[in-house]
Design a protein around this motif. Sequence first.
Motif, mmCIF file in Angstrom:
data_model
loop_
_atom_site.group_PDB
_atom_site.id
_atom_site.type_symbol
_atom_site.label_atom_id
_atom_site.label_comp_id
_atom_site.label_asym_id
_atom_site.label_seq_id
_atom_site.Cartn_x
_atom_site.Cartn_y
_atom_site.Cartn_z
ATOM 1 N N VAL A 31 0.861 -1.181 0.000
ATOM 2 C CA VAL A 31 0.000 0.000 0.000
ATOM 3 C C VAL A 31 0.901 1.235 0.000
ATOM 4 N N LEU A 32 0.732 2.094 -0.997
ATOM 5 C CA LEU A 32 1.541 3.301 -1.111
ATOM 6 C C LEU A 32 0.649 4.531 -1.132
ATOM 7 N N GLY A 33 1.039 5.552 -0.396
ATOM 8 C CA GLY A 33 0.257 6.780 -0.338
ATOM 9 C C GLY A 33 1.034 7.994 -0.824
ATOM 10 N N PHE A 34 0.344 8.859 -1.583
ATOM 11 C CA PHE A 34 0.949 10.072 -2.115
ATOM 12 C C PHE A 34 -0.063 11.214 -2.021
ATOM 13 N N ASN A 35 0.395 12.416 -2.258
ATOM 14 C CA ASN A 35 -0.527 13.563 -2.230
ATOM 15 C C ASN A 35 -1.395 13.622 -3.482
ATOM 16 N N THR A 36 -0.764 13.499 -4.659
ATOM 17 C CA THR A 36 -1.482 13.587 -5.928
ATOM 18 C C THR A 36 -0.934 12.559 -6.909
ATOM 19 N N LYS A 37 -1.599 12.444 -8.043
ATOM 20 C CA LYS A 37 -1.156 11.546 -9.110
ATOM 21 C C LYS A 37 0.263 11.873 -9.562
ATOM 22 N N ASN A 38 0.600 13.159 -9.582
ATOM 23 C CA ASN A 38 1.922 13.583 -10.046
ATOM 24 C C ASN A 38 3.053 13.175 -9.114
ATOM 25 N N ASP A 39 2.706 12.771 -7.891
ATOM 26 C CA ASP A 39 3.715 12.361 -6.919
ATOM 27 C C ASP A 39 3.998 10.863 -6.945
ATOM 28 N N VAL A 40 3.173 10.098 -7.650
ATOM 29 C CA VAL A 40 3.279 8.634 -7.624
ATOM 30 C C VAL A 40 4.540 8.155 -8.356
ATOM 31 N N PHE A 41 5.261 7.248 -7.738
ATOM 32 C CA PHE A 41 6.410 6.625 -8.390
ATOM 33 C C PHE A 41 6.573 5.179 -7.919
ATOM 34 N N TYR A 42 7.245 4.375 -8.726
ATOM 35 C CA TYR A 42 7.620 2.989 -8.440
ATOM 36 C C TYR A 42 6.444 2.013 -8.326
ATOM 37 N N TYR A 87 7.004 -7.740 -7.714
ATOM 38 C CA TYR A 87 7.238 -8.592 -6.548
ATOM 39 C C TYR A 87 5.982 -8.897 -5.730
ATOM 40 N N THR A 88 4.843 -8.349 -6.132
ATOM 41 C CA THR A 88 3.599 -8.613 -5.422
ATOM 42 C C THR A 88 2.435 -8.680 -6.399
ATOM 43 N N ASN A 89 1.449 -9.465 -6.065
ATOM 44 C CA ASN A 89 0.239 -9.538 -6.895
ATOM 45 C C ASN A 89 -0.784 -8.481 -6.522
ATOM 46 N N HIS A 90 -0.578 -7.830 -5.366
ATOM 47 C CA HIS A 90 -1.564 -6.868 -4.895
ATOM 48 C C HIS A 90 -0.882 -5.572 -4.450
ATOM 49 N N ILE A 91 -1.043 -4.522 -5.241
ATOM 50 C CA ILE A 91 -0.527 -3.214 -4.879
ATOM 51 C C ILE A 91 -1.669 -2.209 -4.948
ATOM 52 N N TYR A 92 -1.750 -1.370 -3.940
ATOM 53 C CA TYR A 92 -2.824 -0.395 -3.831
ATOM 54 C C TYR A 92 -2.209 0.999 -3.677
ATOM 55 N N ILE A 93 -2.769 1.968 -4.409
ATOM 56 C CA ILE A 93 -2.279 3.345 -4.364
ATOM 57 C C ILE A 93 -3.370 4.260 -3.814
ATOM 58 N N ALA A 94 -2.993 5.120 -2.880
ATOM 59 C CA ALA A 94 -3.910 6.135 -2.359
ATOM 60 C C ALA A 94 -3.332 7.513 -2.637
ATOM 61 N N THR A 95 -4.192 8.457 -3.019
ATOM 62 C CA THR A 95 -3.774 9.856 -3.144
ATOM 63 C C THR A 95 -4.739 10.715 -2.335
ATOM 64 N N MET A 96 -4.194 11.713 -1.687
ATOM 65 C CA MET A 96 -5.007 12.541 -0.804
ATOM 66 C C MET A 96 -6.119 13.269 -1.552
ATOM 67 N N GLY A 123 -7.438 12.209 -4.444
ATOM 68 C CA GLY A 123 -8.223 11.280 -5.242
ATOM 69 C C GLY A 123 -7.933 11.313 -6.722
ATOM 70 N N SER A 124 -6.841 11.966 -7.119
ATOM 71 C CA SER A 124 -6.515 12.066 -8.540
ATOM 72 C C SER A 124 -6.000 10.749 -9.129
ATOM 73 N N TYR A 125 -5.658 9.798 -8.260
ATOM 74 C CA TYR A 125 -5.216 8.478 -8.727
ATOM 75 C C TYR A 125 -5.458 7.470 -7.606
ATOM 76 N N GLY A 126 -5.992 6.317 -7.967
ATOM 77 C CA GLY A 126 -6.224 5.278 -6.973
ATOM 78 C C GLY A 126 -7.309 5.648 -5.983
ATOM 79 N N TYR A 127 -7.116 5.231 -4.746
ATOM 80 C CA TYR A 127 -8.108 5.442 -3.681
ATOM 81 C C TYR A 127 -7.950 6.850 -3.105
ATOM 82 N N LEU A 166 -4.195 4.679 5.572
ATOM 83 C CA LEU A 166 -5.085 4.062 6.556
ATOM 84 C C LEU A 166 -6.536 4.083 6.076
ATOM 85 N N ASP A 167 -6.922 5.181 5.396
ATOM 86 C CA ASP A 167 -8.257 5.233 4.790
ATOM 87 C C ASP A 167 -8.437 4.081 3.810
#
Length: 248
Positions: free
Chosen positions: A133-144, A151-160, A162-166, A171-172
């Motif tokens: 689970v990786l968290g970022f402020n916006t879509k433009n901040d997402v990396f890797y 290395y994983t079958n399940h990766i989840y992205i959160a952005t504060m 909501g511009s990308y992912g959850y 924790l939300d």
Amino acid sequence: MNNIYEVLSNKKIADKTFQMILKGDTSKISKPGQFLNIKIDDGFKYFLRRPISICTYKENEITIIYKILGKGTEVLAKKTFGDKLDILLPLGNGYTIKNKPEKQILIGGGVGVPPLYELAKKMYSQGITFDVVLGFNTKNDVFYEEEFRKYTNHIYIATMDGSYGYKGNVLDLIKGLGLKFDYYYSCGPERMLEALIKEKYDGQLSFEERMGCGFGACMGCSKKTVNSYKRICKDGPVLESWEVFIDE
């Protein structure tokens, strides 16, 4: 170990976020989650070195990821192929990989994401399955995102925003999607780490602290634990969740 390392590449991978690959001795690095201290001197005299997590490494090659947050990292972002950097490494105690419990998860926020990448590689090589689970402020901040997906079958992205992912923080996302786990490894802003501690989850947390010397002499990065004070640079940066003291 204090050595001169050569810049092999230094490229922007997200908003104000750069990936730098360095050539130099890696023989003393022993665990994911350790860090290095870079001396930055380019016309300006910066008294304190800049601590940066080791993202990944192999023989004679280190990758770090950093974000421009001030004059020091602005200077670092201008480094190009062949430039030399005075680096102190390896510093700190990294993550201790647990073979059990079975349901494990990696939780990273912002520039706290990089040290989890080497951890993911090590866990994968040992046959340990885990979610990310990786968290970022916006879509433009997402990396890797794609790098972790190897290395994983399940990766989840959160952005504060909501511009990308959850939409929300990590924790939300965990609560909103009902993700279940028995043990976690994390790195990120202190507010994120404190939130994980308050939820009484069992795991390891890597703290991002301003540091003086970087090897435990100055006591400038001490953090209160349930039994004593620990130096983040020497006794950390990784601490067990049960030992971290926070004000309720």
